[in-house]
Design an enzyme around this catalytic site. Structure first.
Site, short mmCIF file in Angstrom:
data_model
loop_
_atom_site.label_atom_id
_atom_site.label_comp_id
_atom_site.label_asym_id
_atom_site.label_seq_id
_atom_site.Cartn_x
_atom_site.Cartn_y
_atom_site.Cartn_z
N CYS A 233 2.71 6.72 10.34
CA CYS A 233 1.39 6.16 10.65
C CYS A 233 1.44 4.80 11.34
CB CYS A 233 0.57 6.04 9.36
SG CYS A 233 0.27 7.63 8.55
N HIS A 312 11.36 -3.15 9.29
CA HIS A 312 11.94 -1.84 8.97
C HIS A 312 12.82 -1.97 7.72
CE1 HIS A 312 13.40 2.16 9.44
NE2 HIS A 312 13.05 2.28 10.71
N HIS A 396 -10.94 -10.90 12.05
CA HIS A 396 -11.11 -9.47 11.81
C HIS A 396 -9.78 -8.85 11.35
CE1 HIS A 396 -14.90 -10.03 13.87
NE2 HIS A 396 -14.26 -10.51 14.93
N HIS A 400 -4.55 -0.19 8.19
CA HIS A 400 -4.42 1.26 8.27
C HIS A 400 -5.11 1.95 7.10
CE1 HIS A 400 -2.92 5.28 8.50
NE2 HIS A 400 -2.06 5.12 7.49
N ASN A 433 -7.89 9.80 7.06
CA ASN A 433 -6.64 9.20 7.53
C ASN A 433 -6.23 9.90 8.82
OD1 ASN A 433 -4.04 8.32 8.05
ND2 ASN A 433 -3.32 8.53 5.95
#
Length: 513
Positions: A233, A312, A396, A400, A433
């Protein structure tokens, strides 16, 4: 509601859904505001007396002053060095990347899936046990998804017919629908596009999705085309970062970024509960984004890309396996979500904002954070670590919309208000989603509400398999007027209905009633 007043009015004939109004939270208190202004402008405050003294001294010098004539060669040398350094800096600085516009795909009414439709399709499939049907219903009722999300035709058909042809049909509808809207609004010709980046995690046919785009729009032969798969995602922001890097090399170019996920071939038809979660949350959607490095495009662009930060944690086995595509015991392929997911996401978020913080936070917040860290680590004081106020850095937030639990955790950890979380929660409710494209539905919501003003900063943050946490920071170059958005913004025609109250539990109405 925390930090925001709320007003409730009944909307529509359903009686169970109500419009609410979140007031924008007030800024920091007077004392903190004074501290923020003083620290942020400390350099100017300290240098002001010296500048005044220097100006006074210069005003007393005459052109024939021996002191001035004696130091003239030195002054000329310093000016030459400064000019040379400025020239080198301007030549080597990264090219600015502008976001001309973006468009989100809005499927037709034939793709709408209500909670009742979802449960009906699951029962008719005849593959789920009664316990797992009840499990899916429980997840769905607490998911925060509304009654207007979308599924591809292959999943809604009776019986469902997932196949390669249907998956391609879904991909084409989403990609071309968003791109057509984007090109129509910007007026950019397809043959002027020099870079194409498409990301879709779970559907990677041959030829690739990026090749579909090149073929459909007859892009030029030297187009730099990239297709990102399996990156989860957060791949949308990876695509943005890749396009940014490519635009540093390709002069005077447009970069088209397409973010989507494919549902048709990735619906799970088994009874492993860790894999059934994705059935309940993921929905159909996608977005197309047009970037430019042309200086002439700055005036008509919406935003400028300020920062991208990628984190990562794939070296850690627990993080690597917390979102994992594999076969269940019956040999059916699905994406398993580990119980460690929230903890892993929290660790990745912490690493990401630790890197991002120094780039975006005002000095006043960094000083407070450093002071609390020194007090705790060096002096052994029993104090809570200071959590920087990211509301001082951004107007703002586009987080996700992976699920209700994800949003609740970030809202608590970053101490955000209902107003700041509204775009993410309403996106989850209205669209579900939609994977990597959810960030763009959230930014579109903010625009449709008329909240974006010139100079505003927006923070997009996403999580994905691997495990990754990625951020992008945008600065608005102009006011965004909702009336001028038209069809490229999927919220425009219905924004008056939002925000809505989302109950903790929304029951599925059985067909027998």
């Amino acid at each position: 509601m925390s930090g925001a007043a709320q007003q409730t009015t009944t909307a529509g004939s359903g009686g169970g859904v109500s419009n609410i109004k979140h007031q924008r939270p007030r800024g920091p208190g007077r004392l903190k505001l004074c501290y923020h202004i003083a620290v942020s402008n400390a350099v100017y405050i300290l240098l002001a007396p010296f500048a005044a003294a220097l100006a006074l001294r210069a005003s007393l010098l005459a052109p024939s002053d021996p002191y001035l004539l004696a130091n003239l060669p030195l002054a000329v040398s310093l000016l030459s060095v400064a000019s040379a350094l400025a020239t080198v800096y301007l030549a080597r600085r990264p090219r600015a990347v502008y976001l001309l516009d973006f468009a989100c795909y809005k499927p037709g009414p034939e793709h709408v899936v209500t909670r009742e439709t979802f449960m009906g399709q699951s029962k008719e499939a005849g593959v789920f046990t009664d316990d797992n049907l009840a499990f899916q219903q429980k997840i769905l009722e607490r998911s925060g998804l509304g009654q207007g999300t979308y599924f591809p035709a292959a999943v809604l058909n009776s019986p469902p017919n997932p196949c390669m042809a249907e998956a391609r049909r879904e991909a084409e509808a989403v990609m071309f629908g968003a791109i057509d809207s984007l090109l129509a609004k910007t007026g950019v010709r397809a043959r002027d596009i020099g870079v194409v980046v498409v990301n879709c995690s779970l559907f990677n046919p041959t030829p690739s999705l990026s090749a579909m785009v090149v073929n459909h729009y007859k892009l030029r032969g030297n187009v730099a085309s990239y297709n990102l798969g399996g990156m989860g995602c957060s791949a949308g922001l990876i695509s943005i970062d890749l396009a940014k890097q490519l635009l540093q090399v390709h002069r005077n170019s447009y970069a088209l970024v397409v973010s989507m996920e494919n549902i048709t071939l990735n619906w799970y038809w088994g009874n492993d509960r860790s894999m059934l979660m994705s059935n309940c949350l993921f929905r159909m959607g996608g977005a197309a984004i047009l970037l430019s490095n042309r200086g002439a495009d700055k005036r008509r662009s919406k935003y400028q890309l300020v920062h991208t930060v990628r984190t990562h944690h794939g070296a850690d086995d627990r993080a690597y396996r917390c979102v994992f595509q594999e076969e269940d015991k019956a040999g059916r392929v699905g994406v398993a979500l580990s119980k460690d997911l929230m903890a892993v996401a929290g660790e990745a978020l912490k690493t990401n904002i630790t890197t991002l913080g120094p780039l975006v936070l005002p000095m006043s917040e960094q000083v407070l954070f450093l002071a609390s860290l020194i007090g705790k680590k060096i002096f052994g004081l029993k104090i809570k670590p200071y959590i920087p106020d990211f509301k001082m850095a951004f107007e703002h937030f586009c987080i996700h919309a992976g699920g209700r639990a994800v949003l609740d955790t970030i809202e608590k950890n970053l101490e955000l208000s209902d107003w700041h979380m509204e775009p993410s929660r309403m996106t989850l409710n209205r669209w579900g989603n939609t994977s990597s494209s959810s960030l763009w539905y959230e930014l579109a919501y903010t625009e449709a509400k008329g909240r974006v003003r010139r100079g505003n900063r927006a923070w997009q943050i996403a999580f994905g398999s691997g495990f990754k946490c990625n951020s992008a920071v945008w600065r608005a170059l102009r006011d965004i007027h909702p009336a001028k958005e038209g069809g490229s913004n999927p919220w425009v025609e219905e924004i008056h209905r939002f925000p809505v109250e989302v109950p903790k539990v929304e029951s599925v109405v059985s067909s027998s009633s």
